[in-house]
Design an enzyme around this catalytic site. Structure first.
Site, PDB file in Angstrom:
ATOM      1  N   ASN A 124       0.814  -1.214  -0.020  1.00 54.77           N
ATOM      2  CA  ASN A 124      -0.105  -0.078  -0.028  1.00 54.77           C
ATOM      3  C   ASN A 124       0.929   1.241  -0.010  1.00 54.77           C
ATOM      4  O   ASN A 124       1.998   1.248   0.230  1.00 54.77           O
ATOM      5  CB  ASN A 124      -1.024  -0.105   1.162  1.00 54.77           C
ATOM      6  CG  ASN A 124      -0.361  -0.777   2.471  1.00 54.77           C
ATOM      7  OD1 ASN A 124       0.519   0.059   3.050  1.00 54.77           O
ATOM      8  ND2 ASN A 124      -0.575  -1.935   2.697  1.00 54.77           N
ATOM      9  N   SER A 137      -6.574   1.159   3.134  1.00 53.22           N
ATOM     10  CA  SER A 137      -5.719  -0.098   3.430  1.00 53.22           C
ATOM     11  C   SER A 137      -5.753  -0.607   5.138  1.00 53.22           C
ATOM     12  O   SER A 137      -5.603   0.400   5.813  1.00 53.22           O
ATOM     13  CB  SER A 137      -4.486   0.375   3.127  1.00 53.22           C
ATOM     14  OG  SER A 137      -3.263  -0.513   3.567  1.00 53.22           O
ATOM     15  N   GLU A 154      -3.220  -1.126   6.707  1.00 50.21           N
ATOM     16  CA  GLU A 154      -1.905  -0.938   7.283  1.00 50.21           C
ATOM     17  C   GLU A 154      -1.867   0.578   7.513  1.00 50.21           C
ATOM     18  O   GLU A 154      -0.825   1.239   7.665  1.00 50.21           O
ATOM     19  CB  GLU A 154      -0.838  -1.260   6.494  1.00 50.21           C
ATOM     20  CG  GLU A 154      -0.517  -2.701   6.285  1.00 50.21           C
ATOM     21  CD  GLU A 154      -0.152  -3.266   7.597  1.00 50.21           C
ATOM     22  OE1 GLU A 154      -0.120  -2.869   8.751  1.00 50.21           O
ATOM     23  OE2 GLU A 154       0.346  -4.270   7.448  1.00 50.21           O
TER      24      GLU A 154
END
Ligand code: ZN
Length: 211
Positions: free
Chosen positions: A23, A70, A72
């Site tokens: 990402n 995402s 993350e």
């Protein structure tokens, strides 16, 4: 966000990571207190401008976008919150960097180009992906003298003052991991010393076309 879309295109052209793995994000130049990140679970070729998600640097709240960010987003947020010079973050599951991450071994400075990013690329201890613990671990390792790190049994993260720079560093680290891996198959590569890397840093400061 054009810079972010350009990096997404380049990641696909370079085939450096696969499917929906990895990402990328960029700090909003007009609103430095927010950043734009790629969506969760959308493969690189399918990501469009409208899929990007804006989050608050301070709170991690979604401010704009119709998809989920995402998984993350937490470590991206931590990096922007701790370092106001960071303009972009790139996270990849690229082949050679990920191999070293599974060994828990840093990528040593076997080539002088490492000087641009760090003395060596350290390994952040393993934490489950997407967790606050991983965000904290990444946030502890990255700073101006260490603009890339391996996430144990996971992949690579690189930062820069722009997202283009962060991607350039990620590419350079992946290339150096490839060189280091293959050199070790043939023998024992020589590791550059701290002094040797510092001399290269001084020269990089004068390199290029600016007078
Ligand atoms: Zn990942």
């Amino acid at each position: 966000m054009d810079a972010l879309m350009a990096v997404i295109d380049q990641i696909q052209a370079d085939r450096i990571t696969f499917a929906a793995s990895g990402n990328v994000s960029v700090r909003d130049p007009r609103h430095p207190d927010r950043f734009w990140i790629t969506p969760s679970g959308v493969a690189w070729p399918h990501i469009t401008y409208d899929d990007l998600v804006a989050l608050s640097v301070e709170t991690g709240t979604v401010l704009d976008g119709r998809l989920k960010p995402s998984t993350e987003w937490r470590f991206h947020r931590t990096l922007y919150a701790r370092h106001d010079w960071i303009g972009g973050v790139v996270h990849l599951h690229s082949r050679y960097a990920t191999i070293f991450s599974t060994l828990g071994e840093p990528i040593k400075p076997v080539h002088y180009q490492m000087a641009r990013v760090a003395y060596q690329v350290p390994v952040v201890p393993y934490e489950t992906y997407g967790t606050p613990a991983l965000a904290e671990a990444v946030g502890t390792v990255i700073d101006k003298d260490c603009q890339a790190a391996l996430l144990a049994n996971h992949g690579l993260v690189a930062v820069g003052d722009t997202v283009a720079k962060a991607y350039q560093y990620a590419q350079e680290i992946e290339w150096m991991a490839d060189i280091y891996y293959h050199a070790r198959l043939l023998g024992t590569p020589r590791i550059l010393t701290v002094e040797e890397i510092e001399k290269v840093r001084d020269q990089f400061a004068q390199y290029g076309q600016t007078p």
